[in-house]
Design a protein around this motif. Structure first.
Motif, PDB file in Angstrom:
ATOM      1  N   PRO A 176       2.167  64.255 -32.007  1.00 10.17           N
ATOM      2  CA  PRO A 176       3.396  65.236 -31.987  1.00 10.17           C
ATOM      3  C   PRO A 176       3.613  65.593 -30.501  1.00 10.17           C
ATOM      4  O   PRO A 176       4.779  65.468 -30.020  1.00 10.17           O
ATOM      5  N   LEU A 177       2.618  65.551 -29.881  1.00 11.12           N
ATOM      6  CA  LEU A 177       2.491  66.126 -28.569  1.00 11.12           C
ATOM      7  C   LEU A 177       2.925  64.842 -27.600  1.00 11.12           C
ATOM      8  O   LEU A 177       3.685  65.289 -26.404  1.00 11.12           O
ATOM      9  N   VAL A 178       2.410  63.692 -27.913  1.00 16.72           N
ATOM     10  CA  VAL A 178       2.717  62.511 -27.219  1.00 16.72           C
ATOM     11  C   VAL A 178       4.324  62.213 -27.336  1.00 16.72           C
ATOM     12  O   VAL A 178       5.112  62.188 -26.311  1.00 16.72           O
ATOM     13  N   ALA A 179       5.042  62.564 -28.302  1.00 16.16           N
ATOM     14  CA  ALA A 179       6.538  62.388 -28.697  1.00 16.16           C
ATOM     15  C   ALA A 179       7.087  63.354 -27.725  1.00 16.16           C
ATOM     16  O   ALA A 179       8.103  63.230 -27.054  1.00 16.16           O
ATOM     17  N   ARG A 180       6.668  64.804 -27.835  1.00 12.49           N
ATOM     18  CA  ARG A 180       7.260  65.778 -27.130  1.00 12.49           C
ATOM     19  C   ARG A 180       7.263  65.621 -25.695  1.00 12.49           C
ATOM     20  O   ARG A 180       8.392  65.883 -24.962  1.00 12.49           O
ATOM     21  N   GLU A 181       6.094  65.151 -25.123  1.00 13.14           N
ATOM     22  CA  GLU A 181       6.009  64.718 -23.784  1.00 13.14           C
ATOM     23  C   GLU A 181       7.097  63.727 -23.203  1.00 13.14           C
ATOM     24  O   GLU A 181       7.615  63.916 -22.042  1.00 13.14           O
TER      25      GLU A 181
END
Ligand code: NAD
Length: 250
Positions: free
Chosen positions: A205-210
């Motif tokens: 999820p953090l990869v997508a958010r970045e």
């Protein structure tokens, strides 16, 4: 605005959505998760079945096979949450499902296998740790039913194991690379039915958010990533995910 409306609003423009599914997506199919109050973790510690112990200790393998047999994973049927992922694909808005689940229920529900990335492997198959021969779990279960406690490879006599990623095993690099590529390339990310504490999957999820994609979390309980999400829906995934997908119809 209700959380589910906030989630639909966050994903309104998304056309390449990635859905990350965890064990909570399959509890309605009768498969217990790990960390809920009724989860498998309360009955046994999966770390005791970790890969090095499994290889070393026949007693660990006997216990692992016994649990496989008791779980009746092969009898489970997909539920509304799996069906919702199929509908998202039918609308052309699903880039892929990255699943931590090993139960094969996304494809049973009718999702194109090419859209499913099983990062923790599959319990539908077993592999020989010596020669790599891959056979069905159904055939292994039949041998357990016939009285074998630790069935060995019929080709070379090696140790058989479910084709899953156990504690102490690395994720297959190509599968993980695909999961990361999906998260990097999506324009909307939904994490559903996962405690989001198992790494490296919880990084997605953090990869997508970045990369600028809105992130939605659907789970019965709070997760450590709730504060990083654009919308958080606490409740039943079997209701909330279909509601979200239906709200994205337009
Ligand atoms: P987890 O057990 O850590 O978390 C599951 C989460 O889902 C919990 O936070 C729980 O509150 C929530 N949940 C349970 N039922 C729900 C429902 N009906 N609606 C909404 N939320 C619900 O599971 P995880 O994060 O997937 O990590 C556990 C690991 O164990 C995974 O890596 C997976 O490989 C493995 N596992 C797989 C299965 C399966 O294949 N079905 C089952 C158990 C464990």
């Amino acid at each position: 605005m209700e959380p589910i409306e906030r989630a639909a609003a966050a994903l309104a423009e998304a056309r390449r959505i990635v859905v990350l599914t965890g064990a909570g997506v399959s509890t309605d199919s009768g498969i217990p998760d790990f960390r809920s109050p009724t989860g498998l973790w309360t009955r046994y510690d999966p770390r005791k079945l970790a890969y090095p112990r499994y290889v070393r200790d026949p007693a660990v393998r006997r216990l692992a096979w016994q649990l496989r047999r008791e779980l009746h994973l092969l009898d489970a049927r997909p539920n509304e949450a799996h069906a919702a992922c199929v509908r998202l694909a039918e609308r052309g808005r699903l880039a892929g499902v990255v699943t931590q689940n090993i139960d094969g229920l996304h494809t049973d529900a009718g999702l194109d296998p090419a859209l499913v990335c099983e990062v923790h492997g599959t319990a539908r198959y077993v592999v020989c740790l010596a020669c790599g021969d891959r056979t069905t779990m159904a055939s292994a279960i039949a041998r357990l039913d016939g009285g074998e406690e630790d069935p060995a490879c019929r080709r070379c006599g090696g140790i058989l194991k479910a084709d899953t990623v156990s504690f102490g095993q690395n994720l297959p690099p190509a599968v993980w690379a695909r999961a990361v590529a999906l998260a990097e390339g999506c324009d909307g990310f939904v994490a559903a039915g996962s405690s989001l504490v198992v790494y490296p999957v919880a990084e997605l999820p953090l990869v997508a958010r970045e990369r600028g994609a809105p992130v939605v979390i659907i789970n019965r309980e709070p997760t450590p990533l709730d504060t990083a999400a654009d919308a958080v829906c606490h409740g039943e995934v079997g209701t909330l995910l279909p509601t979200l997908v239906d709200a994205l119809r337009a």
